[in-house]
Write a protein that holds these residues in place. Structure first.
Motif, mmCIF file in Angstrom:
data_model
loop_
_atom_site.group_PDB
_atom_site.id
_atom_site.type_symbol
_atom_site.label_atom_id
_atom_site.label_comp_id
_atom_site.label_asym_id
_atom_site.label_seq_id
_atom_site.Cartn_x
_atom_site.Cartn_y
_atom_site.Cartn_z
ATOM 1 N N TYR A 101 63.312 17.340 2.445
ATOM 2 C CA TYR A 101 63.451 16.454 3.603
ATOM 3 C C TYR A 101 62.173 16.490 4.444
ATOM 4 C CZ TYR A 101 66.031 14.279 7.537
ATOM 5 O OH TYR A 101 66.474 13.446 8.530
ATOM 6 N N ARG A 102 61.692 17.700 4.718
ATOM 7 C CA ARG A 102 60.468 17.887 5.510
ATOM 8 C C ARG A 102 59.273 17.232 4.807
ATOM 9 N NH1 ARG A 102 59.992 23.180 5.141
ATOM 10 N NH2 ARG A 102 58.328 23.072 3.644
ATOM 11 N N GLU A 103 59.148 17.465 3.503
ATOM 12 C CA GLU A 103 58.020 16.916 2.754
ATOM 13 C C GLU A 103 58.124 15.399 2.607
ATOM 14 O OE1 GLU A 103 55.220 18.621 1.877
ATOM 15 O OE2 GLU A 103 56.189 20.160 3.099
ATOM 16 N N ALA B 52 58.078 19.162 11.700
ATOM 17 C CA ALA B 52 57.388 18.122 10.918
ATOM 18 C C ALA B 52 57.563 16.763 11.583
ATOM 19 C CB ALA B 52 57.929 18.093 9.485
ATOM 20 N N TYR B 53 58.751 16.485 12.096
ATOM 21 C CA TYR B 53 59.006 15.231 12.814
ATOM 22 C C TYR B 53 58.126 15.168 14.063
ATOM 23 C CZ TYR B 53 61.674 11.415 14.955
ATOM 24 O OH TYR B 53 62.046 10.213 15.533
ATOM 25 N N ALA B 54 58.078 16.261 14.822
ATOM 26 C CA ALA B 54 57.261 16.305 16.040
ATOM 27 C C ALA B 54 55.787 16.119 15.714
ATOM 28 C CB ALA B 54 57.478 17.623 16.781
ATOM 29 N N ASP B 55 55.310 16.726 14.635
ATOM 30 C CA ASP B 55 53.908 16.553 14.226
ATOM 31 C C ASP B 55 53.616 15.086 13.910
ATOM 32 O OD1 ASP B 55 53.421 19.260 14.505
ATOM 33 O OD2 ASP B 55 53.552 19.688 12.340
ATOM 34 N N THR B 56 54.547 14.439 13.226
ATOM 35 C CA THR B 56 54.379 13.017 12.895
ATOM 36 C C THR B 56 54.347 12.183 14.177
ATOM 37 O OG1 THR B 56 55.486 13.352 10.775
ATOM 38 C CG2 THR B 56 55.368 11.090 11.589
ATOM 39 N N PRO C 35 59.093 7.066 9.331
ATOM 40 C CA PRO C 35 60.126 8.097 9.390
ATOM 41 C C PRO C 35 60.587 8.398 10.810
ATOM 42 C CG PRO C 35 57.994 9.081 8.910
ATOM 43 C CD PRO C 35 57.822 7.587 8.859
ATOM 44 N N LEU C 36 59.762 8.123 11.799
ATOM 45 C CA LEU C 36 60.165 8.391 13.176
ATOM 46 C C LEU C 36 61.353 7.514 13.571
ATOM 47 C CD1 LEU C 36 56.651 8.729 14.813
ATOM 48 C CD2 LEU C 36 58.238 10.572 14.204
#
Length: 193
Positions: free
Chosen positions: A58-60, A125-129, A107-108
């Motif tokens: 999911y993260r990747e 990972a979501y926050a980084d994106t 994805p956001l």
């Protein structure tokens, strides 16, 4: 005979692309490893050659999709920052994006309601994106307008929220009105683009 590195890399991309699509429709809990691998035409055992868990996948998949969005791409030569940002924003706040056109799916917006139920690594990972999106927009916008971090934060929140909400609406006219209103407001916030 073992698979080549190129074959393994291509298989991993297929898994990442298909998993993002499934996760964005069914959410993390709605997708099993068997569903995913069947969708890819692969066996469950092949999954573990690439990922140690569904959470890692999911993260990747989130990072993979983010790296392939137009915002992550290079600005075409001869295009001003203002023109490029206007094009990106119009594509982002479009009916095609809401419907999940592959080249646009952010994805956001597509995972926003699912992400809160995930572990810390996935949230990171979501926050980084999200931070990457803010940085990219700020780089383009700061070259022609005096917008600040607060402007960018409100712009990205409006963009992500508009697409996420539009994906829940059934009436195309309502979707188009929402997207149009947000394009107007985002344009005004970013110097009238």
């Amino acid at each position: 005979m073992p698979y080549t590195k190129a074959h393994k890399s291509k298989t991993r991309e297929i898994i990442l692309e298909n998993s993002f699509r499934l996760f964005s429709v069914k959410g993390f809990k709605g997708v099993t490893i068997n569903d995913l691998m069947n969708n890819c035409g692969l066996t469950r055992g092949g999954f573990y050659a690439h990922f140690s868990s569904k959470a890692e996948l999911y993260r990747e998949a989130l990072k993979f999709r983010a790296s392939r969005t137009k915002l992550a791409g290079l600005k075409p030569e001869g295009t001003s920052n203002e023109e490029w940002l206007a094009l990106l924003l119009n594509k982002y706040l479009s009916l095609e994006h809401v419907k999940g056109e592959r080249s646009l799916s952010c994805p956001l917006a597509f995972l926003t309601t699912d992400i809160n139920m995930q572990n810390k690594e996935i949230k990171a990972a979501y926050a980084d994106t999200y931070h990457g999106m803010n940085t990219a927009i700020m780089e383009y916008a700061s070259s022609y307008t005096d917008c600040d971090e607060q402007d960018i934060l409100s712009v990205t929140a409006m963009m992500i929220g508009a697409v996420a909400i539009a994906r829940t609406l059934q009436d195309q006219d309502s979707i188009e009105r929402l997207l149009s209103a947000c394009r107007r407001e985002v344009g005004l916030k970013l110097g009238g683009i």
